[in-house]
Design a protein around this motif. Structure first.
Motif, PDB file in Angstrom:
ATOM      1  N   ILE B  74       0.923  -0.985  -0.054  1.00  0.00           N
ATOM      2  CA  ILE B  74      -0.028  -0.325  -0.159  1.00  0.00           C
ATOM      3  C   ILE B  74       0.856   1.550  -0.180  1.00  0.00           C
ATOM      4  O   ILE B  74       1.756   1.437   0.908  1.00  0.00           O
ATOM      5  CB  ILE B  74      -0.737   0.095   1.252  1.00  0.00           C
ATOM      6  N   CYS B  75       0.654   2.449  -1.080  1.00  0.00           N
ATOM      7  CA  CYS B  75       1.408   3.667  -0.832  1.00  0.00           C
ATOM      8  C   CYS B  75       0.684   4.447  -0.157  1.00  0.00           C
ATOM      9  O   CYS B  75      -0.064   4.843  -0.307  1.00  0.00           O
ATOM     10  CB  CYS B  75       1.276   3.624  -2.371  1.00  0.00           C
ATOM     11  N   ILE B  76       1.875   5.122   1.089  1.00  0.00           N
ATOM     12  CA  ILE B  76       0.956   5.668   1.859  1.00  0.00           C
ATOM     13  C   ILE B  76       1.876   7.498   1.947  1.00  0.00           C
ATOM     14  O   ILE B  76       2.945   7.428   1.793  1.00  0.00           O
ATOM     15  CB  ILE B  76       1.058   5.427   3.856  1.00  0.00           C
ATOM     16  N   ASN B  77       1.216   7.999   1.467  1.00  0.00           N
ATOM     17  CA  ASN B  77       2.005   9.942   1.868  1.00  0.00           C
ATOM     18  C   ASN B  77       1.216  10.600   3.048  1.00  0.00           C
ATOM     19  O   ASN B  77       0.043  10.709   3.210  1.00  0.00           O
ATOM     20  CB  ASN B  77       1.389  10.908   0.141  1.00  0.00           C
ATOM     21  N   LEU B  78       2.388  11.511   3.781  1.00  0.00           N
ATOM     22  CA  LEU B  78       1.418  12.348   4.841  1.00  0.00           C
ATOM     23  C   LEU B  78       1.950  13.692   5.007  1.00  0.00           C
ATOM     24  O   LEU B  78       3.192  13.627   3.841  1.00  0.00           O
ATOM     25  CB  LEU B  78       2.043  11.143   6.220  1.00  0.00           C
ATOM     26  N   ALA B  79       0.883  14.518   4.467  1.00  0.00           N
ATOM     27  CA  ALA B  79       0.800  16.266   4.849  1.00  0.00           C
ATOM     28  C   ALA B  79       1.075  16.746   5.701  1.00  0.00           C
ATOM     29  O   ALA B  79      -0.807  16.399   5.957  1.00  0.00           O
ATOM     30  CB  ALA B  79       0.314  16.632   3.454  1.00  0.00           C
ATOM     31  N   PHE B  80       1.252  18.043   5.649  1.00  0.00           N
ATOM     32  CA  PHE B  80       0.438  18.660   6.760  1.00  0.00           C
ATOM     33  C   PHE B  80      -0.388  20.206   6.856  1.00  0.00           C
ATOM     34  O   PHE B  80       0.750  21.060   5.786  1.00  0.00           O
ATOM     35  CB  PHE B  80       1.412  18.756   7.925  1.00  0.00           C
ATOM     36  N   THR B  81      -0.761  20.869   7.151  1.00  0.00           N
ATOM     37  CA  THR B  81      -1.351  21.889   7.455  1.00  0.00           C
ATOM     38  C   THR B  81      -0.344  22.640   7.761  1.00  0.00           C
ATOM     39  O   THR B  81       0.213  22.278   8.205  1.00  0.00           O
ATOM     40  CB  THR B  81      -2.628  22.549   7.134  1.00  0.00           C
ATOM     41  N   TYR B  82      -0.236  24.162   7.618  1.00  0.00           N
ATOM     42  CA  TYR B  82       0.346  25.629   8.578  1.00  0.00           C
ATOM     43  C   TYR B  82       0.331  24.825   9.853  1.00  0.00           C
ATOM     44  O   TYR B  82       0.480  24.569   9.903  1.00  0.00           O
ATOM     45  CB  TYR B  82      -0.534  26.814   8.169  1.00  0.00           C
ATOM     46  N   TYR B 502      -4.011  24.253   1.863  1.00  0.00           N
ATOM     47  CA  TYR B 502      -2.730  23.858   1.730  1.00  0.00           C
ATOM     48  C   TYR B 502      -2.008  22.983   2.297  1.00  0.00           C
ATOM     49  O   TYR B 502      -2.655  23.150   3.686  1.00  0.00           O
ATOM     50  CB  TYR B 502      -2.333  25.326   1.086  1.00  0.00           C
ATOM     51  N   PHE B 503      -1.231  22.215   1.826  1.00  0.00           N
ATOM     52  CA  PHE B 503      -0.476  21.245   2.560  1.00  0.00           C
ATOM     53  C   PHE B 503       1.114  21.239   2.026  1.00  0.00           C
ATOM     54  O   PHE B 503       1.681  22.143   1.598  1.00  0.00           O
ATOM     55  CB  PHE B 503      -0.958  19.514   2.291  1.00  0.00           C
TER      56      PHE B 503
END
Lengths: 437, 518
Positions: B74-82, B502-503
């Motif tokens: 499984i491909c997982i990616n992780l991003a955050f906002t300000y 926006y991440f």
């Protein structure tokens, strides 16, 4: 009829009162074309293309100023006389508001008569170091006429079946000629006489194909006058700091953030925007003299070369622009009335006219580092944009007489109208038809 | 104008770069995006450290080791906002170093005005993000399944999200955004047009001699961009990086700082609802009224293709101006308008959706004035324009959501679908990656899409987004260039914004830094 420009700058005595008044002026709006605009500048008798009122707050050692800028049509061929007459018109059009505005400023007589308001304004006129008009020679009436001509042509071709361009062009011409007899908005148009002399399409063609020559030719007087400043320029070249966007951003305070927000609050309500930028000159004895020389060069290019082309430095999105010195030559003020967003405007400048930007601003505080005043600088894209934003100030009152027309539309409409004055077969029809888009 | 990117710009540190930058995971048909809030910073940081080995970096086909069974394949990616970075208590210096658009957010009112999010698309009306919804701190993007594999794979992203976004991990689920399983053969968006073509290639990932290549720094921080400069990047004082997780800033080996942004990128999430029936209704109704068009389906398809700028099967208008053609190869879409004899939009209209979102070598701002803008056939002129347009490119990673109105994507079948089905929401989860939000994503929207005077037009905003308040005109026009030119009036708004944020998609090192105890 000729386009003229004026800027008057008066020292502010009561900033709070002025801000409240500017807010009220900005909110009092009337319909101009299809969009509401500040009523203060909207009186048709004023003949205003673009105008603004700006409160430039006091900063550090610098005073607070009220600036009124107007770009207007005038019958008077003498620019000084035109400005005086325009001030009289402004005072006559809005005596109470003019009185209230300048009563926030130093030296304004209490209960000033109309004559005294006018006299005060005339005393506070400031000469620009550079001015630029993107559609010089076209009055408000002519801009509106040529836009209408385009609409009449497009409405007509929308009903036609495809046919050879020459035949279609003949039909369009006949239709427009017939319409001029019926449509009062076309009454100034007569296709059977030669088109207006200015702008001259041949001059435009020549200047577009002129290559480097005009740049060098216009630069000779500047180069000669700059010779004595060369030692200073060499010194600045090695000593001037550049702008570090990373460090600057780290140092942003809540005041900076509020100011970015205030700026954004005045932008992007339509096709056009106003840019007001005020930046101190760097320290050093020769700075003002060198800046004036550099600006004299830009001003010559603006009038001798770019006015005929319809774009400043190759950028066809500027209606009117000007630079001037305030605070006794210690700060540089820049006004521009441009199309589209701030990001695209600055991007166009960086991509097409970095050299001109460097000449215009390299003597000012924290400008991104240049070499010999004209290379580098604005080429550092993120630094230049951050610097530009740092010294930009909100434009509290911004007026446009044709908020739905971009500069390229206005210029394009002129060439569409010109085409109609010629017999079929005497113009490049392919190009003419393309202009209808 | 643009400087040749330095040779080191071609060496991307793939092991540091999240996989979404390298690939849209086109062969993983199932995808879901979990939007979450950080409720407990210590637990959330521990969770980041735990999930880090499962996150996909670089070339996505390589199976990472040490993967919990559920996460295998499984491909997982992780991003955050300000707000997410704030909640995780990232150092102030790094917070201040993010770009202003990221700090202000996608739903900032002035930004919404500029980008055309008004009326029903205004942030107040969004179903997530915006001022009236819970804060979004982060997004876990999960891609799963193999083509033609077990249909149960479609459930996998949901299971992963349920197992990860939990209170004991210091996280609270805000919303799960599902996608419609992709079909690689079809790859259609809901209006029925093939999507996902003409993405630029990063210099560091492109084969020798590839076209449509942009500098690494246009997408990934820490590499020279199209101007040959390092994009601004959030940095940290060296002492904050106690374990030495982070790299020094890309162009400064002696800096007393560490680069938190390097190998990361800004990720835009823009949810767009598409009113498929309204679009095709407008097309068929308008085509019927235009005497100069062939009647019925033929005229309608021609008109729809002109508005989109491409035929439903993806074949470009420039090569096939009047009839749909074949699309054999990606290179069919790797062309220039000038060299294909369409500098002035007579084949692919200047204002069509795909031309204005990727104008290639169209002369901006005025193509119709060759005297001003140069000879469109001249390769040097073409290259200059491409270089300038490339300063505004993005990597698109979108997927459709909601079931198709008709799986055939045939317009007439879609128009015949029941009202109940038509009322279900469907659209696009538009994701894109770029290093400079204002020069890239926001520029494309405000200057190329919303702007009614794009490329010398007069009152034509993007035909798929329709009229906006930012545009001074009460209605949208669409111009078909030709002899004579034709104008369509009163285009309806068939796409609306439902949410967005926006991440920032951090690098492996940056995630490692975030995963440390405070």
């Amino acid at each position: 009829m000729k386009q003229q420009t004026l800027t008057l700058v008066a020292k502010v005595r009561d900033g709070a009162k002025l801000r409240a008044l500017l807010g009220e002026i900005a909110r009092t709006r009337v319909l101009v074309g299809i969009k509401e605009q500040p009523a203060f500048f909207a009186d048709p008798k004023l003949g205003i293309h673009f105008a603004r009122l700006v409160h430039i707050p006091s900063e550090g050692r610098f005073d607070a100023w009220l600036a009124l800028e107007s770009n207007f049509d005038s019958d008077s061929p003498d620019p000084d006389r035109a400005r005086e007459l325009h001030i009289d018109d402004l005072v006559r059009s809005q005596p109470d508001v003019m009185r209230a505005l300048f009563s926030c400023c130093e030296g304004f007589p209490k209960d000033a008569s109309l004559g005294a308001i006018g006299a005060y304004c005339k005393r506070h006129l400031v000469a620009a170091t550079v001015t630029y008009e993107g559609h010089a020679s076209r009055s408000l009436d002519r801009i509106r006429l040529e836009q209408h001509v385009r609409e009449v042509v497009l409405d007509f071709v929308g009903t036609r079946q495809p046919k050879p361009p020459l035949e279609l062009f003949g039909e369009i011409r006949d239709h427009v000629r017939a319409q001029t007899r019926k449509d009062p908005r076309l009454k100034e148009l007569d296709l059977d006489v030669a088109p207006p002399a200015s702008p001259d399409p041949r001059v435009r063609s020549d200047k577009l194909g002129a290559g480097l020559f005009p740049w060098v030719e216009q630069g000779i007087p500047t180069a000669a006058k700059m010779l004595p400043s060369i030692p200073s320029i060499v010194k600045w070249n090695s000593e001037d700091d550049g702008y570090d966007p990373s460090d600057e951003q780290q140092a942003w305070t809540s005041v900076d953030r509020e100011s970015f927000n205030d700026l954004a609050a005045t932008e992007d309500y339509g096709l056009q925007n106003a840019l007001t930028h005020v930046v101190p000159l760097k320290a050093g004895v020769d700075r003002e003299a060198v800046l004036r020389q550099a600006h004299a060069y830009i001003d010559r290019m603006s009038h001798e070369h770019f006015a005929d082309i319809g774009c400043l430095g190759g950028i066809p999105t500027i209606h009117f622009a000007k630079w001037l010195l305030i605070d006794g030559g210690k700060r540089l003020l820049f006004f521009s009335n441009y199309d589209h967003s701030w990001e695209s405007y600055l991007g166009d400048f960086i991509d097409a006219a970095a050299l001109g930007l460097n000449l215009a601003w390299s003597c000012t505080e924290k400008y991104p580092k240049t070499t010999w005043l004209f290379t580098g600088g604005a080429k550092d894209e993120e630094a230049f944009k951050a610097w530009g934003r740092k010294y930009q100030r909100p434009t509290q009152v911004f007026y446009s007489a044709y908020p739905d027309l971009s500069i390229s539309t206005i210029n394009n409409n002129t060439w569409i109208r010109y085409g109609l004055h010629y017999e079929p077969g005497t113009i490049d029809l392919e190009t003419w038809f393309r202009r209808l888009t | 104008m643009t400087e040749q990117p330095h040779s080191r710009s071609y060496t991307l540190q793939l092991d540091e770069i999240q996989g979404l930058i390298v690939s849209g995971y086109g062969d993983r048909p199932a995808a879901s995006y979990a939007l979450f809030e950080v409720t407990d910073v210590a637990r959330a940081r521990k969770w980041i450290a735990r999930i880090l080995p499962s996150i996909q970096f670089g070339g996505y086909r390589r199976t990472p080791r040490h993967m919990p069974p559920l996460l295998a394949d499984i491909c997982i990616n992780l991003a955050f906002t300000y707000e997410g970075f704030e909640a995780l208590q990232l150092d102030q210096m790094a917070l201040r170093g993010f770009s202003l658009p990221f700090q202000e957010g996608f739903s900032d009112p002035h930004r919404a005005r500029r980008l055309g999010d008004d009326g029903p698309s205004a942030p107040e009306n969004w179903t997530w993000g915006g001022p009236n919804n819970p804060d979004v701190h982060g997004m876990l993007a999960v891609f799963a399944g193999q083509m033609d594999a077990n249909p149960g794979d479609i459930e996998l992203p949901g299971q992963v999200i349920a197992s990860q976004i939990r209170e004991e991990n210091g996280l609270r689920l805000v919303k799960v955004l599902q996608t419609w399983p992709t079909n690689r053969a079809l790859r259609k968006e809901h209006f029925g047009f093939r999507d996902g073509i003409s993405n630029p290639r990063l210099a560091g990932l492109a084969r020798q001699g590839a076209r449509d290549v942009i500098a690494n720094g246009e997408v990934v921080l820490g590499y020279p961009n199209g101007y040959g400069k390092m994009p601004l990047s959030p940095e940290l004082p060296i002492h904050i990086d106690r374990r030495g997780d982070l790299l020094q800033p890309g162009d400064d080996h002696l800096a007393p700082r560490r680069d938190f942004g390097r190998n990361g990128t800004y990720l835009v999430f823009w949810q767009l609802a598409q009113d498929v029936k309204a679009f095709w209704n407008y097309i068929f109704r308008t085509a019927e009224k235009l005497a100069w068009l062939p009647s019925g389906r033929e005229g309608a398809m021609w008109l729809a293709a002109k508005l989109m700028g491409r035929w439903p099967n993806g074949s470009p208008m420039t090569a096939y101006p009047d009839r749909s053609g074949s699309i054999r190869h990606q290179d069919d879409n790797d062309f220039r308008f000038g060299s294909m004899g369409d500098a002035f939009g007579e084949k692919c209209p200047i204002g069509s959706h795909i031309r204005r979102t990727n104008p290639r070598d169209t002369a901006l701002p005025v193509p119709h004035d060759p005297e001003l803008s140069g000879d469109p056939k001249d390769p040097t002129v073409q290259q200059e324009r491409i270089d300038r347009a490339n300063l505004h490119r993005i990597l698109r990673r979108g997927r459709p959501y909601g079931s198709p109105l008709d799986v055939s994507f045939d317009p007439e079948a879609m128009l015949a679908a029941s009202e109940a089905l038509a009322a279900e929401e469907r659209g696009m989860h538009f994701l894109c990656l770029n290093a400079n939000l204002s020069r890239q994503f926001e520029f494309i929207r405000s200057n190329w899409m919303v702007n009614p005077t794009f490329a010398g037009l007069s009152r034509d905003p993007d035909p798929l987004l329709g009229p906006q308040r930012a545009c001074p005109f009460p209605a949208s026009d669409f111009t078909l260039q030709g002899y004579p030119p034709r104008q369509l009036r009163n285009l309806p708004r068939v796409v609306e914004t439902r949410g967005g944020a926006y991440f920032f998609l951090p690098s492996r090192s940056a995630l490692q830094h975030l995963g440390r105890d405070l």
